[in-house]
Enzyme design. Structure first.
Site, mmCIF file in Angstrom:
data_model
loop_
_atom_site.group_PDB
_atom_site.id
_atom_site.type_symbol
_atom_site.label_atom_id
_atom_site.label_comp_id
_atom_site.label_asym_id
_atom_site.label_seq_id
_atom_site.Cartn_x
_atom_site.Cartn_y
_atom_site.Cartn_z
ATOM 1 N N LYS A 184 33.407 42.442 28.816
ATOM 2 C CA LYS A 184 34.306 41.501 29.503
ATOM 3 C C LYS A 184 35.621 41.299 28.728
ATOM 4 C CE LYS A 184 31.459 41.282 32.813
ATOM 5 N NZ LYS A 184 30.241 40.557 33.078
HETATM 6 C C1 LIG Z 1 28.882 40.429 33.890
HETATM 7 C C2 LIG Z 1 28.692 39.662 35.139
HETATM 8 C C3 LIG Z 1 27.783 38.609 35.236
HETATM 9 C C4 LIG Z 1 26.769 38.313 34.175
HETATM 10 O O1 LIG Z 1 27.310 38.031 32.942
HETATM 11 P P1 LIG Z 1 26.320 37.879 31.701
HETATM 12 O O2 LIG Z 1 27.173 37.160 30.686
HETATM 13 O O3 LIG Z 1 25.950 39.260 31.268
HETATM 14 O O4 LIG Z 1 25.163 37.085 32.130
HETATM 15 C C5 LIG Z 1 27.750 37.839 36.383
HETATM 16 N N1 LIG Z 1 28.550 38.119 37.409
HETATM 17 C C6 LIG Z 1 29.416 39.143 37.393
HETATM 18 C C7 LIG Z 1 30.297 39.387 38.571
HETATM 19 C C8 LIG Z 1 29.494 39.961 36.259
HETATM 20 O O5 LIG Z 1 30.320 41.023 36.244
#
Ligand SMILES: *Cc1c(COP(=O)(O)O)cnc(C)c1O
Length: 381
Positions: A184
């Site tokens: 991210k």
């Molecule tokens: C990455 C992601 C999540 C989950 O994030 P985590 O921190 O890994 O739990 C949820 N929604 C979307 C759209 C994502 O891309």
């Protein structure tokens, strides 16, 4: 290095993160404590959020928020058919029913007209996903929410930092969940943040840590008391300080990383404009976080998505696909009986969908190699 592997989205880490983590380790306090509080304060200050709670994933933030909203069996939550599985699994975790709706063709965000049509007597929450970091049509979604007295919980895993009509996603009183997963825009390896109204965040803090009326830091720090009360069967979703330390360093370089993302996006958009691709857009009232640069191979392209991905892999370039539609996964297909054709815009997009490498550390040499490889991969039959 000229032909080395170009990963899809490596983290941008340097001595700053290492120094913060070392400080956390040397302090003797490695789980939730002062670094987490500082990380929460820094993110809330950056976005103008009323309050923030650090947790160990975006999934945890979403689950906690649904629990605090009191969503449960018999309730329906409306969300996107084109999202990561955990947006929907948390709805299952609280025993509620996910109601999927289709997306808009330009942004791949929740279609407000489809949302309005999906509202029933049982609907409790709208759960919009800011796909790729581009804000959803929040005015239209809020109009539906207000009309039917629904809560709005935003999946902002991609949307740090993004603006809708001049306001940051995460600036409002409603709950908004961010992700700091390794790929991210801001990472802590694993981690997440929930923003929202102070009273909501206070409740979420208790729910996220065993339902205990007092957290460990306040119990075990100097002057703390051993006594606590369990007021609900809470979760174990707190973020360790060692990870919050990484986040503190990441937030300090966020503007720099975002500036590079925008340069890469501009370069991609200029270089790929004449190919049989549908490129991502930015609506005038929005400022995307540009988490993803997801292109769609058009039906007339001489190559299909899978072959395109393979050709880029052969050229040592990492890509990804965001996302396999929720109703294609066996669990959801079988449980809810969603058929192919149920969400035509999502399905049409998915056929050609591929995300090119995009991150704050992508150098111009790598960028040129990706563009060259993409042009070649599309060109030849
Ligand atoms: C990455 C992601 C999540 C989950 O994030 P985590 O921190 O890994 O739990 C949820 N929604 C979307 C759209 C994502 O891309």
């Amino acid at each position: 290095m000229r032909d080395g592997f170009l990963p899809f989205s490596p983290p941008c880490l340097d001595e700053d993160e290492i120094a913060e983590v070392s400080e956390s380790l040397r302090s003797g306090w490695i789980t939730t404590g002062p670094k987490c509080r500082a990380f929460e304060a820094a993110l809330a200050a950056r976005l103008g959020s009323p309050a923030a709670l650090a947790v160990n994933s975006c999934t945890a933030a979403l689950h906690t928020a649904l629990a605090v909203l009191g969503v449960g069996p018999g309730d329906e939550v409306i969300t996107s058919a084109l999202t990561f599985c955990s947006t929907v699994s948390v709805i299952e975790h609280v025993g509620a029913t996910p109601v999927l709706v289709d997306v808009e063709p330009d942004t791949l965000n929740l279609d407000p007209a489809a949302v309005a049509a999906a509202v029933s007597e049982r609907t409790r929450v709208l759960l919009p996903v800011h796909y790729g970091g581009h804000p959803c049509d929040m005015d239209a979604l809020w109009a539906v929410a207000r009309k039917h007295d629904l809560a709005v919980l935003e999946d902002a895993a991609h949307a740090l930092p993004a603006r809708y009509r001049g306001r940051w996603i995460g600036q409002g009183d409603n709950p908004v969940a961010f992700s700091f997963y390794a790929t991210k825009n801001v990472t802590t390896g694993e981690g997440g943040m929930l923003t929202g109204a102070p009273e909501f965040i206070d409740e979420a803090r208790i729910a996220s840590l065993h339902g205990m009326s007092r957290d460990a830091w306040r119990r075990h720090a100097k002057g703390g008391s051993w006594y606590y009360e369990v007021v609900m069967p809470g979760f174990k979703y707190n973020l360790p300080d060692v990870l919050a330390a990484i986040g503190l360093a990441q937030l300090r370089k966020l503007d720099r990383m975002q500036a590079r993302r925008r340069e890469v996006v501009a370069a991609y958009t200029a270089a790929l404009a004449d190919l049989p691709l549908r490129l991502p857009v930015q609506r005038p009232e929005c400022e995307s976080a540009w988490h993803l640069y997801s292109v769609r191979l058009l039906p007339e392209a001489p190559v299909g998505r899978d072959e395109f991905v393979q050709r880029l892999a052969a050229a040592n370039i990492g890509t990804s696909v965001h996302f396999i539609p929720i109703h294609y996964h066996p669990y959801y297909r079988e449980k809810y009986g969603w058929q192919p054709g149920a969400f035509p815009v999502t399905e049409e997009a998915y056929r050609g969908l591929v995300s090119l490498p995009l991150h704050g550390g992508l150098a111009t040499e790598g960028l040129e190699r990706i563009v060259e490889a993409a042009v070649q991969a599309i060109g030849a039959k």
